[in-house]
Design an enzyme around this catalytic site. Structure first.
Site, PDB file in Angstrom:
ATOM      1  N   ASP A   1       3.879 -24.256 -80.274  1.00  0.00           N
ATOM      2  CA  ASP A   1       2.462 -24.635 -79.170  1.00  0.00           C
ATOM      3  C   ASP A   1       2.749 -25.465 -78.381  1.00  0.00           C
ATOM      4  O   ASP A   1       3.266 -25.297 -77.340  1.00  0.00           O
ATOM      5  CB  ASP A   1       1.189 -24.507 -79.874  1.00  0.00           C
ATOM      6  CG  ASP A   1       0.318 -23.367 -79.007  1.00  0.00           C
ATOM      7  OD1 ASP A   1       0.588 -24.141 -77.600  1.00  0.00           O
ATOM      8  OD2 ASP A   1      -1.398 -22.896 -78.994  1.00  0.00           O
TER       9      ASP A   1
ATOM     10  N   ASP B   1       8.168 -23.731 -89.412  1.00  0.00           N
ATOM     11  CA  ASP B   1       6.595 -23.776 -88.753  1.00  0.00           C
ATOM     12  C   ASP B   1       6.643 -21.990 -88.198  1.00  0.00           C
ATOM     13  O   ASP B   1       7.402 -21.458 -87.873  1.00  0.00           O
ATOM     14  CB  ASP B   1       6.001 -24.372 -87.759  1.00  0.00           C
ATOM     15  CG  ASP B   1       4.827 -25.208 -88.080  1.00  0.00           C
ATOM     16  OD1 ASP B   1       3.777 -23.843 -88.753  1.00  0.00           O
ATOM     17  OD2 ASP B   1       4.329 -26.008 -87.698  1.00  0.00           O
ATOM     18  N   ASP B   2       5.108 -22.088 -88.229  1.00  0.00           N
ATOM     19  CA  ASP B   2       4.926 -20.628 -88.188  1.00  0.00           C
ATOM     20  C   ASP B   2       5.098 -19.747 -86.573  1.00  0.00           C
ATOM     21  O   ASP B   2       5.789 -19.401 -85.884  1.00  0.00           O
ATOM     22  CB  ASP B   2       3.867 -19.655 -88.510  1.00  0.00           C
ATOM     23  CG  ASP B   2       2.430 -20.382 -87.729  1.00  0.00           C
ATOM     24  OD1 ASP B   2       2.593 -22.468 -87.899  1.00  0.00           O
ATOM     25  OD2 ASP B   2       1.169 -20.581 -88.327  1.00  0.00           O
TER      26      ASP B   2
END
Length: 172
Positions: free
Chosen positions: A111, A107-108
Site C-alpha cells: 500500500d 505479502d498480500d
C-alpha cells in the site's frame, strides 16, 4: 467530487480470486531465483502474506517457509485504522535469512510501502513479491500481479462475511 468514503471504492477479493492471483504470482516467480532459478525459502509477512506465501511455496515446491511479523497499523478507537511507524515484532530464522539472498518475501498487498521498506532495509538482497500493489508502494516490490489505484480499499476474503449489500444506485 464524490460523496463516497475512501473504503467505498472497494475491490472485493474472493478466496478463489486470491488463489488464482497467488498462483499467477508463483508462475511469474518460477525460475527467477538466484540459484539456477531456485529460491531458498519463502518468508510470509504476517498476517496477509500467509495465504499467498502458502500457495507460492506449494506451486514452486519450496519446503522452507518462515514468517516475519510487522506491525504498522493500530485501531483508532472506533475511527478508521491509522498508520504508525512500522516495527518488526517477530523475525524469521537469522541463519536462514542472512542478507536475504535467495529468499522470496511475500505479502498480500503493498500500500504505502512502509512495511516492505522496513523489511527491505533488514534483508536488502531478498526478492519482494505481492499479489496486489498500489502506486505509492510499488517501488518497494520487485514482482506483483495486479495494480489498483491508491484510493481503492481491498477487501480480502478473511475480512468479509456474507451479508446483504445495498445496490450502488437505487433500492431495487
Amino acid at each position: 467530487m464524490s460523496d463516497r468514503l475512501p473504503h467505498e471504492k472497494g475491490f472485493h477479493v474472493s478466496w478463489d480470486q486470491l488463489h488464482r492471483d497467488s498462483r499467477a504470482l508463483a508462475w511469474r516467480l518460477d525460475g527467477q531465483g538466484p540459484d539456477n532459478g531456485d529460491w531458498k525459502a519463502v518468508v510470509a509477512i504476517t498476517r496477509g502474506g500467509m495465504a499467498p506465501a502458502m500457495i507460492v511455496s506449494r506451486e514452486l515446491d519450496i519446503r522452507t517457509v518462515d514468517t516475519i511479523s510487522v506491525k504498522s497499523y493500530h485501531s483508532g478507537g472506533g475511527k478508521a485504522d491509522q498508520r504508525r511507524e512500522a516495527q518488526v515484532i517477530k523475525s524469521p530464522d537469522a541463519e536462514l535469512m542472512g542478507n536475504g539472498e535467495g529468499i522470496l518475501v511475500i505479502d498480500d498487498l503493498v500500500d504505502s510501502g512502509k512495511t516492505l521498506e522496513l523489511v527491505r532495509q533488514i534483508y536488502p538482497k531478498a526478492h519482494f513479491a505481492t499479489v496486489y500493489a498500489k502506486p505509492q508502494g510499488r517501488p518497494m516490490v520487485d514482482t506483483y500481479i495486479t495494480e489498483v489505484s491508491q484510493d481503492t480499499w481491498i477487501f480480502f476474503p478473511w475480512d468479509m462475511a456474507l451479508q446483504y449489500v445495498e445496490p450502488y444506485r437505487g433500492k431495487d
